[in-house]
Design a protein around this motif. Structure first.
Motif, PDB file in Angstrom:
ATOM      1  N   PRO A  48       0.823  -1.215   0.000  1.00 25.67           N
ATOM      2  CA  PRO A  48       0.000   0.000   0.000  1.00 25.67           C
ATOM      3  C   PRO A  48       0.856   1.265   0.000  1.00 25.67           C
ATOM      4  O   PRO A  48       1.882   1.342   0.677  1.00 25.67           O
ATOM      5  N   LEU A  49       0.412   2.268  -0.766  1.00 26.06           N
ATOM      6  CA  LEU A  49       1.126   3.532  -0.889  1.00 26.06           C
ATOM      7  C   LEU A  49       0.564   4.548   0.095  1.00 26.06           C
ATOM      8  O   LEU A  49      -0.644   4.772   0.156  1.00 26.06           O
ATOM      9  N   THR A  50       1.445   5.176   0.858  1.00 28.44           N
ATOM     10  CA  THR A  50       1.062   6.291   1.710  1.00 28.44           C
ATOM     11  C   THR A  50       2.092   7.392   1.563  1.00 28.44           C
ATOM     12  O   THR A  50       3.297   7.138   1.553  1.00 28.44           O
ATOM     13  N   ALA A  51       1.610   8.639   1.408  1.00 32.05           N
ATOM     14  CA  ALA A  51       2.529   9.773   1.272  1.00 32.05           C
ATOM     15  C   ALA A  51       3.093  10.190   2.613  1.00 32.05           C
ATOM     16  O   ALA A  51       4.188  10.740   2.689  1.00 32.05           O
ATOM     17  N   GLY A  52       2.339   9.960   3.702  1.00 26.02           N
ATOM     18  CA  GLY A  52       2.777  10.370   5.024  1.00 26.02           C
ATOM     19  C   GLY A  52       1.708  10.061   6.048  1.00 26.02           C
ATOM     20  O   GLY A  52       0.845   9.205   5.827  1.00 26.02           O
ATOM     21  N   LEU A  53       1.756  10.748   7.174  1.00 33.40           N
ATOM     22  CA  LEU A  53       0.724  10.555   8.188  1.00 33.40           C
ATOM     23  C   LEU A  53      -0.655  10.794   7.585  1.00 33.40           C
ATOM     24  O   LEU A  53      -1.603  10.053   7.834  1.00 33.40           O
ATOM     25  N   THR A  54      -0.781  11.855   6.795  1.00 42.28           N
ATOM     26  CA  THR A  54      -1.985  12.121   6.016  1.00 42.28           C
ATOM     27  C   THR A  54      -1.580  12.268   4.565  1.00 42.28           C
ATOM     28  O   THR A  54      -0.578  12.907   4.254  1.00 42.28           O
ATOM     29  N   SER A  55      -2.370  11.674   3.666  1.00 44.37           N
ATOM     30  CA  SER A  55      -2.047  11.674   2.242  1.00 44.37           C
ATOM     31  C   SER A  55      -3.091  12.474   1.470  1.00 44.37           C
ATOM     32  O   SER A  55      -4.295  12.237   1.624  1.00 44.37           O
ATOM     33  N   PHE A  56      -2.621  13.428   0.643  1.00 44.68           N
ATOM     34  CA  PHE A  56      -3.498  14.300  -0.132  1.00 44.68           C
ATOM     35  C   PHE A  56      -3.178  14.149  -1.618  1.00 44.68           C
ATOM     36  O   PHE A  56      -2.214  14.757  -2.100  1.00 44.68           O
ATOM     37  N   PRO A  57      -3.931  13.363  -2.385  1.00 50.33           N
ATOM     38  CA  PRO A  57      -3.698  13.369  -3.832  1.00 50.33           C
ATOM     39  C   PRO A  57      -4.052  14.738  -4.407  1.00 50.33           C
ATOM     40  O   PRO A  57      -5.057  15.344  -4.023  1.00 50.33           O
ATOM     41  N   GLY A  76       0.826  15.365   4.832  1.00 50.25           N
ATOM     42  CA  GLY A  76       0.382  16.351   5.812  1.00 50.25           C
ATOM     43  C   GLY A  76       1.324  16.501   6.989  1.00 50.25           C
ATOM     44  O   GLY A  76       2.410  15.913   7.046  1.00 50.25           O
ATOM     45  N   ARG A  77       0.894  17.305   7.962  1.00 50.24           N
ATOM     46  CA  ARG A  77       1.695  17.572   9.159  1.00 50.24           C
ATOM     47  C   ARG A  77       2.094  16.278   9.858  1.00 50.24           C
ATOM     48  O   ARG A  77       1.371  15.287   9.827  1.00 50.24           O
ATOM     49  N   PHE A  78       3.260  16.315  10.490  1.00 47.24           N
ATOM     50  CA  PHE A  78       3.846  15.200  11.228  1.00 47.24           C
ATOM     51  C   PHE A  78       4.238  14.044  10.307  1.00 47.24           C
ATOM     52  O   PHE A  78       4.411  12.912  10.754  1.00 47.24           O
ATOM     53  N   SER A  79       4.360  14.336   9.002  1.00 46.82           N
ATOM     54  CA  SER A  79       4.843  13.326   8.067  1.00 46.82           C
ATOM     55  C   SER A  79       6.365  13.391   8.000  1.00 46.82           C
ATOM     56  O   SER A  79       6.992  14.348   8.447  1.00 46.82           O
ATOM     57  N   PHE A  80       6.969  12.373   7.390  1.00 49.49           N
ATOM     58  CA  PHE A  80       8.432  12.230   7.346  1.00 49.49           C
ATOM     59  C   PHE A  80       8.900  12.034   5.902  1.00 49.49           C
ATOM     60  O   PHE A  80       9.118  10.907   5.471  1.00 49.49           O
ATOM     61  N   PRO A  81       9.096  13.125   5.125  1.00 50.26           N
ATOM     62  CA  PRO A  81       8.866  14.516   5.494  1.00 50.26           C
ATOM     63  C   PRO A  81       7.504  14.988   5.010  1.00 50.26           C
ATOM     64  O   PRO A  81       6.844  14.326   4.207  1.00 50.26           O
ATOM     65  N   LEU A  82       7.105  16.181   5.459  1.00 50.12           N
ATOM     66  CA  LEU A  82       5.969  16.889   4.894  1.00 50.12           C
ATOM     67  C   LEU A  82       6.381  17.424   3.530  1.00 50.12           C
ATOM     68  O   LEU A  82       7.538  17.775   3.316  1.00 50.12           O
ATOM     69  N   GLY A  83       5.442  17.498   2.587  1.00 51.61           N
ATOM     70  CA  GLY A  83       5.806  18.079   1.302  1.00 51.61           C
ATOM     71  C   GLY A  83       4.919  17.598   0.181  1.00 51.61           C
ATOM     72  O   GLY A  83       3.864  16.985   0.392  1.00 51.61           O
ATOM     73  N   LEU A  84       5.357  17.884  -1.045  1.00 49.07           N
ATOM     74  CA  LEU A  84       4.644  17.529  -2.267  1.00 49.07           C
ATOM     75  C   LEU A  84       5.548  16.617  -3.088  1.00 49.07           C
ATOM     76  O   LEU A  84       6.754  16.866  -3.218  1.00 49.07           O
ATOM     77  N   PHE A  85       4.953  15.563  -3.670  1.00 45.20           N
ATOM     78  CA  PHE A  85       5.732  14.536  -4.348  1.00 45.20           C
ATOM     79  C   PHE A  85       5.078  14.165  -5.676  1.00 45.20           C
ATOM     80  O   PHE A  85       3.862  14.323  -5.860  1.00 45.20           O
ATOM     81  N   GLY A 314      -6.527  10.371   3.045  1.00 48.05           N
ATOM     82  CA  GLY A 314      -7.074  10.634   4.366  1.00 48.05           C
ATOM     83  C   GLY A 314      -5.941  10.499   5.351  1.00 48.05           C
ATOM     84  O   GLY A 314      -4.764  10.552   4.965  1.00 48.05           O
ATOM     85  N   GLU A 315      -6.263  10.316   6.636  1.00 49.89           N
ATOM     86  CA  GLU A 315      -5.184   9.998   7.566  1.00 49.89           C
ATOM     87  C   GLU A 315      -4.817   8.542   7.339  1.00 49.89           C
ATOM     88  O   GLU A 315      -5.458   7.624   7.846  1.00 49.89           O
ATOM     89  N   GLY A 316      -3.773   8.357   6.564  1.00 47.93           N
ATOM     90  CA  GLY A 316      -3.370   7.013   6.171  1.00 47.93           C
ATOM     91  C   GLY A 316      -2.940   7.008   4.721  1.00 47.93           C
ATOM     92  O   GLY A 316      -2.461   8.007   4.180  1.00 47.93           O
ATOM     93  N   GLY A 317      -3.109   5.865   4.067  1.00 47.32           N
ATOM     94  CA  GLY A 317      -2.631   5.694   2.704  1.00 47.32           C
ATOM     95  C   GLY A 317      -3.636   6.124   1.661  1.00 47.32           C
ATOM     96  O   GLY A 317      -4.735   6.591   1.956  1.00 47.32           O
ATOM     97  N   LEU A 318      -3.228   5.951   0.397  1.00 50.46           N
ATOM     98  CA  LEU A 318      -4.100   6.263  -0.727  1.00 50.46           C
ATOM     99  C   LEU A 318      -4.938   5.034  -1.081  1.00 50.46           C
ATOM    100  O   LEU A 318      -4.451   3.906  -1.064  1.00 50.46           O
ATOM    101  N   VAL A 319      -6.189   5.302  -1.421  1.00 49.01           N
ATOM    102  CA  VAL A 319      -7.174   4.256  -1.654  1.00 49.01           C
ATOM    103  C   VAL A 319      -7.768   4.446  -3.050  1.00 49.01           C
ATOM    104  O   VAL A 319      -7.976   5.583  -3.492  1.00 49.01           O
TER     105      VAL A 319
END
Length: 658
Positions: A48-57, A76-85, A314-319
């Motif tokens: 499963p793919l997750t961008a971080g703590l929260t994932s925003f496509p 999103g915040r508290f991700s490692f790292p926060l940012g755009l990919f 959402g808070e978690g991976g991409l679905v």
């Protein structure tokens, strides 16, 4: 164990990974490295793919030359790292699920400590990025060589009382753009009086009604140079927030914090209008409810010409929601049930704020991992290798009593209010509770309840029965929330450690399958009770207990995985807070009493290669076992974004102070 794939997106993670494996060669089994995330080790290494703590496509475009469009997503915040990919497209699985490769880190305007809110659209061979910044839209173009969105201009937004929180961009005639913005109504959430970290905090009134507000978001249309105009009808405000927005193919899709997905037709003509709001529906005729807290949707091109699937975060991976191409009798577009989006060379993903246990769950003689998470689910990660050379498969959701375990506190089950209705924070421990030789699951969660799922299967085929509440003196055991109970067999009895009403370490003994007896508070060598936190209300609780003989002296010690605001054993000098809030930690409390009547030294923060273990802010879980390379017992610790880290025993300290 029963696997039910209908309406079970986490169970579908396994199905997705198996489908992925059908179209890609098997990879060499990746080695575990001490201090690093655990890789997916089964099959082709996809998971499963997750961008971080929260994932925003955020958008899609053809950047890398792949046949499928590449994906832009933010963390999103508290991700490692926060940012755009940017995630390069790698095709699809045999089941049609998108697969993406190793991400690119991108630059963009106004970087800060919040994730970018943006809409990314490909038009006439260029990739346009529109970034919200207060009451401005920053118009950018993507530069592939620089891997950056380069600012071209700033567009002031007029006619709004509150700053927009989401944006969709729609091409307009003449090369211009129209925008849809999600705007809050300004209603505050917090109840009157003391805040949610105060001892005077009062979240609900005497009738059980939330004393704060629950705002709504409305959709507004905006064309540069003109005042914004509300598009949503009065009865179409989206409860709490609208997540993110996405538009393509004449359709706009939005989400809600509580899991609804909405579709609006973009009506043709010179005047900017949306059609009536409709839910996205499943094939069973029921409106879809996103499996994660928050819905951040993106319309993504389907395999069939003209079709649009949905990738949602959402808070978690991409679905991934695959469109059926049809509509139900209410005119709602119909989608298949969600499954995780897949990435190559994946790290094991257990869901945010995971709480792991090392255990041979399926009785094959090899240690596996079972982990709860903030979604309220419990996942089983099967080890397809050996104890010293593990190969972990992606997680599969466990069921109990014939249903997927999915704790949801709802409107008033969470002390921080209905805004946390979707967070179960289940904190399980795996232990043979009734002594029949089968591993059971004992847990607590966001509701502060304590309960057990008894294993009614066999050693090779676990099958959990329904939840059984644990009682003390006839009343269900209660204390502060989000606690993983510590469990151990001591002299023929089962010890049960949790936090009590005073947020202090407390020992109980098992009487039978459903009942406990009180053995009193656990204490330091000087007789003081051991407190967890210096905060109150929602800041209490959250301790994750592991009972283990950490230093090999025959006495059962305590390991406690903490959030950063723990202050064990007392507020003024307690750890880890007294160290300057270094983040989450794993504490060792050495037992200098007996196993039947323990007493503990002042805690010590565990170190890995002489550096403190701290993996984020919220809370973590930790489990000890002979899993992974090395000659001794190792430690598995979760990071708050759902990654599981391996720490080899030889690299951990302090180990043997006497």
């Amino acid at each position: 164990m029963t696997l039910r794939f209908l309406n079970s997106w986490t169970a579908a993670a396994l199905a997705a990974s198996l489908l992925a494996g059908s179209s890609a060669p098997a990879l060499a089994q990746p080695a575990w490295r001490s201090g690093a995330p655990i890789p997916v080790g089964a099959g082709d290494g996809r998971g499963p793919l997750t961008a971080g703590l929260t994932s925003f496509p955020a958008g899609f475009a053809h950047v890398t030359g792949a046949a499928e469009p590449d994906l832009f997503a933010a963390a999103g915040r508290f991700s490692f790292p926060l940012g755009l990919f940017l995630y390069p497209a790698r095709g699809r699985t045999a089941g049609g699920i998108p697969v993406f490769g190793e991400r690119w880190t991108l630059d963009y305007p106004e970087k800060g400590d919040q994730p970018p809110i943006c809409a990314i659209v490909e038009r006439d061979g260029a990739v346009h990025g529109f970034f919200l910044h207060g009451m401005e839209i920053i118009d950018t173009r993507f530069d592939r060589d620089r891997r950056a969105f380069v600012e071209k201009s700033r567009i002031p937004v007029q006619g709004l009382a509150h700053a927009p929180q989401a944006i969709a961009a729609l091409p307009a005639s003449g090369g211009g753009w129209r925008f849809v913005l999600s705007v809050p109504d300004g209603r505050g959430y917090a109840p009157p009086g003391a805040g949610s970290r105060s001892s005077e905090y009062v979240p609900f009134d005497g009738a059980g009604i939330w004393r704060g507000g629950i705002g709504r978001f409305y959709l507004w249309g905006f064309e540069p140079g003109q005042p914004a105009r509300r598009l949503s009808g009065e009865g179409e405000g989206i409860l709490w927030n609208a997540g993110r927005l996405t538009a393509a193919g004449g359709v706009l899709v939005s989400g809600s914090w509580f899991g609804d997905l909405y579709s609006y037709a973009i009506e043709p003509g010179p005047e900017f209008r949306l059609g009536p709001r409709r839910h996205l529906a499943g094939e069973d005729g029921v409106a879809l409810r996103h499996p994660l807290a928050g819905v951040y949707p993106l319309l993504y091109p389907g395999v069939r010409a003209g079709s649009m699937d949905v990738i949602a975060g959402g808070e978690g991976g991409l679905v991934f929601y695959r469109a059926t191409g049809g509509a139900d009798p209410l005119g709602r577009p119909v989608y298949h049930q969600p499954v995780p989006v897949i990435e190559e060379n994946a790290a094991l993903y257990a869901g945010t704020l995971a709480v792991p246990t090392i255990v041979d769950w399926d009785g094959d003689g090899v240690l596996d991992i079972v982990a709860g998470n903030s979604e309220g689910r419990i996942l089983f990660f099967r080890n397809q290798g050996s104890n010293r050379k593990p190969a972990m498969a992606p997680g599969v959701a466990l069921h109990a009593g014939g249903r997927e375990i999915h704790v949801q506190p709802g409107y008033k089950g969470d002390i921080q209010g209905p805004g946390e209705a979707r967070w179960g924070y289940i904190s399980p421990n795996v232990f043979d509770w009734n002594g029949d030789g089968l591993p059971d699951i004992v847990a607590s969660d966001s509701t502060s309840r304590h309960y057990v799922y008894l294993n009614r299967g066999t050693r090779r085929a676990p099958q959990l029965g329904p939840e059984r509440i644990l009682y003390l003196d006839g009343l269900d055991l209660h204390g502060t929330w989000r606690v993983r109970p510590g469990l151990a067999r001591v002299g023929g009895r089962v010890a049960y450690i949790a936090l009590d009403e005073q947020d202090q370490f407390h020992l109980y003994w098992r009487l039978d399958d459903s009942n406990l007896s009180d053995a009193g508070k656990l204490r330091l060598e000087d007789g003081r009770a051991i407190t967890s936190n210096f905060l109150f209300a929602g800041g209490k609780g959250r301790s994750k207990f592991e009972i283990t003989d950490w230093d090999g002296d025959g006495l059962l010690d305590l390991l406690v995985a903490t959030p950063k605001h723990h202050s064990v054993p007392e507020p003024a000098t307690g750890l880890p807070w007294a160290l300057g809030a270094p983040g989450t930690s794993v504490l060792w409390l050495k037992n200098t009493g007996t196993n039947e009547a323990p007493k503990y030294r002042f805690p010590v923060v565990l170190e890995h290669k002489s550096a403190r273990i701290h993996l984020g802010h919220h809370e973590i879980g930790a489990s000890v076992g002979e899993l992974g390379p090395g000659s001794g017992r190792n430690l598995i610790v979760s990071r708050e974004d759902g990654r599981l880290f391996f720490f080899q025993g030889e690299n951990l300290g302090p180990v043997r102070p006497r």
